[in-house]
Design an enzyme around this catalytic site. Structure first.
Site, PDB file in Angstrom:
ATOM      1  CG  PHE A 105      19.019  72.681  31.256  1.00  2.62           C
ATOM      2  CD1 PHE A 105      20.357  72.876  31.555  1.00  2.62           C
ATOM      3  CD2 PHE A 105      18.588  71.418  30.901  1.00  2.62           C
ATOM      4  CE1 PHE A 105      21.260  71.819  31.496  1.00  2.62           C
ATOM      5  CE2 PHE A 105      19.471  70.353  30.848  1.00  2.62           C
ATOM      6  CZ  PHE A 105      20.813  70.551  31.143  1.00  2.62           C
ATOM      7  CG  ASN A 204      18.360  66.829  34.472  1.00  3.29           C
ATOM      8  OD1 ASN A 204      19.402  66.727  35.120  1.00  3.29           O
ATOM      9  ND2 ASN A 204      18.324  67.263  33.221  1.00  3.29           N
ATOM     10  N   PRO A 205      18.174  67.544  38.459  1.00  4.19           N
ATOM     11  CG  PRO A 205      19.244  66.881  40.432  1.00  4.19           C
ATOM     12  CD  PRO A 205      18.589  66.335  39.183  1.00  4.19           C
TER      13      PRO A 205
END
Ligand SMILES: C[S@@+](CC[C@H](N)C(=O)[O-])C[C@H]1O[C@@H](n2cnc3c(N)ncnc32)[C@H](O)[C@@H]1O
Length: 296
Positions: A105, A204-205
């Protein structure tokens, strides 16, 4: 590369001309900030900072044939909506320049504010060497920010994806901190040996509801699905991390969670029902509710 991209650069020999051609191609492809990306891509292929690129544009400095070819290739990739950071191989996060690419990510600017909440909580801990945990670390952005900005802390980063963990390890080595370790595994049952010992848990899932596929191709096609989707309401991983963080944190310890701008209320309710105190939602720099904190 498309003919249109090559045609836009025909006859171009200078930095300003190349920036105009690149911006035109990127704008035509729907890239949100074409001028900025043009400057950053030219900086990437020439090895120059953005300020120097701009200065060279003002003086119509020449561009070598090799540099122009490299720029045309980079612009064609960006016009196909490959993320800028995958082309440059780097993402800025606070004072860090992180390595990123396929499988991990890309850290976002709004997460810098989430890092600040975790760092403030960590700095407020009275112990000399507090323990912090980042659940779902990806590139290592949050964990590395805490480890480098609070050097007295010990930080543990947890990541489930083996592909992402390659980038975490690379970034830990590149930043060169020795107070951060990576543990590969599921945040749902991570780190039982640290139960009751941790001062700050940050995460920050993945929080995008499964049915809400992001519109931007950069996100939809290039961020890993494991990093994005959090079940029907987007909160599956928040529910898991609430339980894990309650187990890991000592009484008085702080939890910091990033989330979507409409999820603050649901997350405060969920945390309060799990027994957390003082659940509070915080806006980012654009005024959107993007983080919730709570006390164990
Ligand atoms: C939205 S990304 C955030 C990455 C990084 N913390 C950041 O802020 O840029 C979520 C991360 O959580 C990881 N992840 C997803 N499910 C997980 C799980 N069950 N256990 C641990 N990590 C998980 C993903 O692989 C991804 O790296």
């Amino acid at each position: 590369m498309s003919d249109a991209t090559a045609a836009a650069f025909e006859g171009v020999t200078t930095v300003d001309g190349a920036l105009r051609a690149a911006s035109t191609v990127l704008a035509g492809a729907g890239v949100p900030s074409p001028e900025v990306d043009a400057e950053l891509l030219l900086g990437h292929v020439t090895g120059l900072g953005r300020g120097v690129v701009r200065a060279r544009a003002v003086t119509s400095a020449p561009l070598s044939v090799d540099e122009q070819e490299a720029l045309v290739t980079a612009v064609a990739r960006r016009a196909s909506r490959e993320p800028l950071q995958h082309i440059t191989g780097r993402a800025s996060f606070r004072h860090l320049e992180l390595h990123v690419g396929p499988g991990v990510f890309v850290p976002r600017p709004e997460t810098e504010g989430v890092a600040q909440l975790a760092i403030d909580a960590l700095r407020a801990v009275p112990e000399a060497s507090p323990l912090a945990v980042d659940l779902g670390t990806g590139s290592g952005a949050l964990a590395l920010a805490m480890a480098s900005e609070v050097p007295t802390a010990s930080v543990v980063a947890v990541e489930l994806s083996a592909e992402a963990a390659v980038w975490t390890r690379r970034n830990i080595a590149a930043v060169g901190v020795d107070n951060l370790r990576l543990v590969e595994g599921d945040l749902a049952d991570a780190l039982p040996e640290l139960d009751g010992l941790v001062s700050v848990v940050v995460s920050n899932p993945p929080y995008v509801p499964t049915g809400m596929v992001p519109r931007d191709p950069e996100v939809r096609l290039h961020d890993p699905a494991l990093a994005l989707y959090g079940g029907d309401d987007g909160l599956d991983l928040v529910r898991a991390l609430s339980l894990t963080a309650r187990r890991l944190l000592r009484p008085g310890g702080a939890l910091v969670i990033e989330h979507g701008e409409l999820q603050g209320g649901a997350i405060r309710d969920l945390l309060t029902a799990d027994g957390w105190r003082s659940a509070a939602t915080h806006p980012d720099l654009t005024g959107r509710d993007r983080a919730t904190t709570a006390v164990r």
